[in-house]
Design a protein around this motif. Sequence first.
Motif, short mmCIF file in Angstrom:
data_model
loop_
_atom_site.label_atom_id
_atom_site.label_comp_id
_atom_site.label_asym_id
_atom_site.label_seq_id
_atom_site.Cartn_x
_atom_site.Cartn_y
_atom_site.Cartn_z
N ARG A 14 0.87 -1.17 0.00
CA ARG A 14 0.00 0.00 0.00
C ARG A 14 0.90 1.23 0.00
O ARG A 14 2.07 1.14 0.40
CB ARG A 14 -0.92 -0.01 1.22
N THR A 16 3.04 4.05 1.17
CA THR A 16 3.67 4.21 2.49
C THR A 16 4.60 5.41 2.48
O THR A 16 5.37 5.61 1.54
CB THR A 16 4.45 2.95 2.88
N TRP A 39 0.98 5.03 6.79
CA TRP A 39 0.09 4.85 5.65
C TRP A 39 -1.25 5.48 5.98
O TRP A 39 -1.42 6.08 7.05
CB TRP A 39 -0.02 3.38 5.24
N ALA A 40 -2.20 5.36 5.09
CA ALA A 40 -3.45 6.12 5.22
C ALA A 40 -4.18 5.81 6.51
O ALA A 40 -4.81 6.70 7.11
CB ALA A 40 -4.36 5.87 4.02
N ASP A 41 -4.13 4.55 6.97
CA ASP A 41 -4.93 4.18 8.13
C ASP A 41 -4.11 3.55 9.25
O ASP A 41 -4.64 2.82 10.08
CB ASP A 41 -6.06 3.23 7.73
N GLY A 42 -2.80 3.80 9.27
CA GLY A 42 -1.98 3.20 10.31
C GLY A 42 -0.56 3.72 10.29
O GLY A 42 -0.20 4.59 9.50
N GLN A 43 0.26 3.14 11.15
CA GLN A 43 1.65 3.57 11.26
C GLN A 43 2.45 2.48 11.95
O GLN A 43 1.89 1.57 12.57
CB GLN A 43 1.75 4.86 12.08
N ARG A 61 0.82 12.01 5.54
CA ARG A 61 -0.38 11.62 4.80
C ARG A 61 -0.68 12.58 3.66
O ARG A 61 -1.29 12.20 2.66
CB ARG A 61 -1.56 11.48 5.77
#
Length: 305
Positions: A14, A16, A39-43, A61
């Motif tokens: 995805r 990153t 990333w868009a929904d986490g780290q 982001r």
Amino acid sequence: MTQWIGWLRRLPDRPTAMISLLATEGSAPRGAGTRMLVWADGQEGTIGGGQLELRAIAQARVVLDMPRGTWRVQDYPLGPMLGQCCGGRVRLMVEHLDPAALDWLHDAEPGRMLETRLDDGTVTRAVHVRETSTRQSARGDKPTPGARLVEPVGERPRPFYLFGAGHVGQAIARHMTGLPFQLAWFDTRPEQAAIDGVTVVDEQTVADCLADAPADAAVAILTHDHPLDYHLVLAALSGKPLAFVGLIGSQTKIARFRSRLAADGVSEEALARLTTPIGMPGVRGKEPDVIAISVLAQLLTLRGA
């Protein structure tokens, strides 16, 4: 220090971004070379948490919406942002990782040197067996296209708290380039603020800068003022044991300090942790550069200790 390399070897499928601390000044929550992925929904990972990390993640982001290879360098003042009495600065880089530019990972082993080249819209890395680290600053001009950064792979720099920005302090900082230390450099004189790397802290609160020093930290005390030296030595020996606490001074000053420290309740065990005079035994000379090299050589003997 190699943990982030493992993350890249398992890079998720995805978009990153990677946040890299390029340089720090003063009491920074993490040292230069620290990384985290976003990333868009986490780290994954951390650069120290708090407002600094939240702002860096938000910037990462934004970069994720840009083409792969895009990079941005940003400076953050830590005092106003984090409410730290010891202030300081952080310079970080955010980049949208390009999975096609990770061939260097095959050669990334501890003891080698990692070169990062910044160009328009691209970040290129290569691993070398022999190379010298480049010195990065948390102030002044930011890296621009064509910049070349070199850092060691795998070794965590030892935190080094240096108090005093006189001739000897400046010589120590000057000779640290390429050595495995993370410098946190403090002085109480406003005129010293112009020196790259120095954080000026009020005399009443400067000892508080040691509050968050980790156990493997080294401390060197060589200010312009004997009462201030004493105040800092007392603080360094009264807290948790540190890897090294060194004081510059004459035999008369040292004897007076030891007597006063004992009277102020510093234990024999803690007094035994005070190294004074500092520097490698047998090295003669009072020139700032001689003293600086002697002190740094002494600190290098702590490796593996």
